[in-house]
Enzyme design. Structure first.
Site, short mmCIF file in Angstrom:
data_model
loop_
_atom_site.label_atom_id
_atom_site.label_comp_id
_atom_site.label_asym_id
_atom_site.label_seq_id
_atom_site.Cartn_x
_atom_site.Cartn_y
_atom_site.Cartn_z
N ARG A 67 2.20 -0.99 3.59
CA ARG A 67 0.83 -0.45 3.53
C ARG A 67 0.38 0.23 4.83
O ARG A 67 0.78 -0.18 5.91
CB ARG A 67 -0.15 -1.57 3.18
CG ARG A 67 0.10 -2.10 1.78
CD ARG A 67 -0.95 -3.08 1.29
NE ARG A 67 -0.79 -3.26 -0.16
CZ ARG A 67 0.11 -4.10 -0.71
NH1 ARG A 67 0.87 -4.86 0.03
NH2 ARG A 67 0.22 -4.16 -2.02
N HIS A 126 3.79 2.33 0.09
CA HIS A 126 5.14 2.81 -0.21
C HIS A 126 5.23 4.34 -0.31
O HIS A 126 5.88 4.88 -1.20
CB HIS A 126 5.65 2.17 -1.50
CG HIS A 126 5.89 0.69 -1.41
ND1 HIS A 126 6.15 0.04 -0.23
CD2 HIS A 126 5.91 -0.29 -2.38
CE1 HIS A 126 6.33 -1.26 -0.46
NE2 HIS A 126 6.17 -1.49 -1.75
N HIS A 181 13.82 -1.51 -2.66
CA HIS A 181 12.93 -2.42 -3.39
C HIS A 181 13.59 -3.10 -4.60
O HIS A 181 12.96 -3.22 -5.66
CB HIS A 181 11.69 -1.62 -3.83
CG HIS A 181 10.43 -2.40 -3.84
ND1 HIS A 181 10.14 -3.34 -4.81
CD2 HIS A 181 9.37 -2.40 -3.02
CE1 HIS A 181 8.95 -3.85 -4.57
NE2 HIS A 181 8.45 -3.30 -3.49
N ASP A 209 3.52 -12.72 -0.47
CA ASP A 209 3.63 -11.27 -0.37
C ASP A 209 3.30 -10.95 1.08
O ASP A 209 2.28 -10.35 1.38
CB ASP A 209 2.66 -10.60 -1.35
CG ASP A 209 2.90 -9.10 -1.46
OD1 ASP A 209 3.83 -8.62 -0.78
OD2 ASP A 209 2.18 -8.43 -2.21
N GLU A 244 12.51 -7.18 1.46
CA GLU A 244 12.55 -5.80 1.95
C GLU A 244 12.61 -5.80 3.48
O GLU A 244 11.68 -6.25 4.13
CB GLU A 244 11.30 -5.06 1.50
CG GLU A 244 11.04 -5.11 0.02
CD GLU A 244 9.55 -4.97 -0.30
OE1 GLU A 244 8.89 -4.09 0.28
OE2 GLU A 244 9.04 -5.74 -1.11
C1 BGC Z 1 4.52 -5.27 -1.83
C2 BGC Z 1 3.59 -5.78 -2.90
C3 BGC Z 1 3.46 -4.74 -3.95
C4 BGC Z 1 4.82 -4.42 -4.50
C5 BGC Z 1 4.73 -3.30 -5.49
C6 BGC Z 1 5.83 -4.93 -2.45
O1 BGC Z 1 6.66 -4.36 -1.49
O2 BGC Z 1 4.69 -6.22 -0.82
O3 BGC Z 1 2.32 -6.05 -2.37
O4 BGC Z 1 2.61 -5.12 -4.97
O5 BGC Z 1 5.65 -4.00 -3.45
O6 BGC Z 1 5.46 -3.57 -6.57
#
Ligand code: BGC
Length: 381
Positions: free
Chosen positions: A105, A134, A208, A280, A346
């Site tokens: 983010r 992302h 991801h 998360d 990740e």
């Molecule tokens: C993030 C989550 C997000 C997800 C999206 C992850 O990398 O940490 O907050 O909702 O990606 O699918």
């Protein structure tokens, strides 16, 4: 009795069976549909000398399948995903994708670099607080890459290349990016990232994959045993943006310094856990060197015996426990992806690093080379 000829036969037989176990690596290719603009999309199957295989598409660099053995030697697909590119285009929480130009983010979708302020898409709203996630609306996960199958040391690979144009998703500079996926014969998924730019820009690439070591569609991930070599996290606000502090994990639900089931503290009465909701968060790795490959995390799945080690050159790791999966997306096996049925590990720089002066820098400048490697190593016990 003269043993010499007999020994010769044994040696040849042993050599013969060794050769049979080590099959030649292959990369096969087939059509995988098309983009909305009608461009053909391909699916590449990498198979290493041990039989491990991965399906990767040049759309978003998405890894669709990854087959690794359990303790009986039985191969199983350990990734969440879809059977068709149309489903990936329609709706995906970044299943298996390459993430960029900036993974994770950016607060308020804004940053200032060398005196100039850049405004990005606000494509995510945790806690009703908008941010850039992302890479924005059309990140590296939603574009076509040039793909080139490669083989090195009998290991199959797929080299993906793309130039992200100056201004794409609001980011400055033409960014020339190459990501190579390898399946080594040590049963590793090795990901090499490389980028150069003609203007200063933030870069934070990651991948991801959603893993379920029990096998795709085989229930939740709560019983997976996780170890993270990180004694601090970057606590977040309600919008999942780091406050800038570093918090010790000792005595908190974030302590994975010793092997701990993912589900043990996932619903703990803890403000950070409530923001997730669940895990998360970003762990700052306890690194011994600046840039060597170091062990960041280990996951062990007791029912199948599968083990995954994560080795990286990156300073941090996001552990996301699939808290936003809610049963509305139907996966490859026809089953809905329920709450917490996949997890992501990740490797990256911490979220919002571009706005956090005390975090390691994500700025790439002309003349510099962005180069980083992450390895996911598979075994069973
Ligand atoms: C993030 C989550 C997000 C997800 C999206 C992850 O990398 O940490 O907050 O909702 O990606 O699918």
């Amino acid at each position: 009795m003269n043993l010499k000829p007999l020994l010769g036969i044994i040696a040849a037989t042993t050599l013969g069976s060794a050769l049979m176990a080590e099959q030649p690596s292959t990369v096969a290719m087939r059509a995988f549909g098309q983009t909305k603009a009608g461009e053909p999309v391909m699916l590449y199957t990498l198979t290493n000398a041990k039989g491990l295989s991965a399906d990767i598409t040049n759309y978003g660099g998405i890894m669709v399948r990854l087959l690794v053995p359990d303790r009986e030697g039985k191969l199983g697909d350990i990734l969440l995903g879809y059977n068709t590119v149309d489903e990936y285009i329609a709706k995906t929480p970044y299943f298996g994708a390459l993430i960029g130009r900036v993974g994770n983010r950016i607060a308020h979708g804004k940053f200032t670099l060398d005196g100039q302020t850049y405004t990005l898409a606000l494509n995510d709203h945790p806690g009703d607080i908008p941010c850039n996630l992302h890479g924005g609306n059309l990140g590296f996960d939603k574009v076509l890459w040039q793909a080139e199958p490669v083989i090195k040391d009998n290991a199959p690979g797929l080299k993906l290349h793309r130039v992200s144009p100056d201004g794409e998703e609001g980011f400055p500079g033409n960014l020339d990016v190459t990501v190579t996926y390898w399946l080594t014969n040590a049963n590793e998924l090795k990901i090499e990232y490389r980028a150069t730019t003609d203007k200063a820009t933030p870069v934070n690439l990651t991948q991801h994959n959603y893993y379920n070591l029990r096998g795709d569609g085989n229930g939740d991930i709560l019983g997976h045993i996780l170890t993270i070599n990180g004694s601090q996290t970057t606590p977040v606000n309600a919008g999942l943006i780091p406050t800038g502090e570093l918090a010790p994990v000792a005595g908190t639900p974030f302590d994975f310094l010793t092997p701990t089931p993912m589900g043990k503290n996932i619903n703990a009465d803890n403000q950070q856990i409530k923001y997730g909701p669940g895990f998360d968060h970003n762990w700052v790795l306890d690194r011994k060197t600046a840039k060597e490959l170091e062990l960041a995390a280990t996951v062990y799945e007791p029912t199948t015996g599968r083990v995954m080690e994560v080795w990286t050159q990156e300073p941090a790791l996001q552990f996301y426990a699939g808290n936003f999966l809610d049963g509305t997306l139907v996966g490859k096996n026809g089953k809905p992806y329920q709450y917490r049925t996949g997890f992501c590990l990740e490797t990256q720089h911490s979220p919002d690093s571009i706005n956090q002066p005390t975090f390691p820098s994500t700025v790439l400048r002309p003349g510099e080379v962005y180069s980083t490697v992450t390895v996911y190593r598979f075994s069973a016990k």
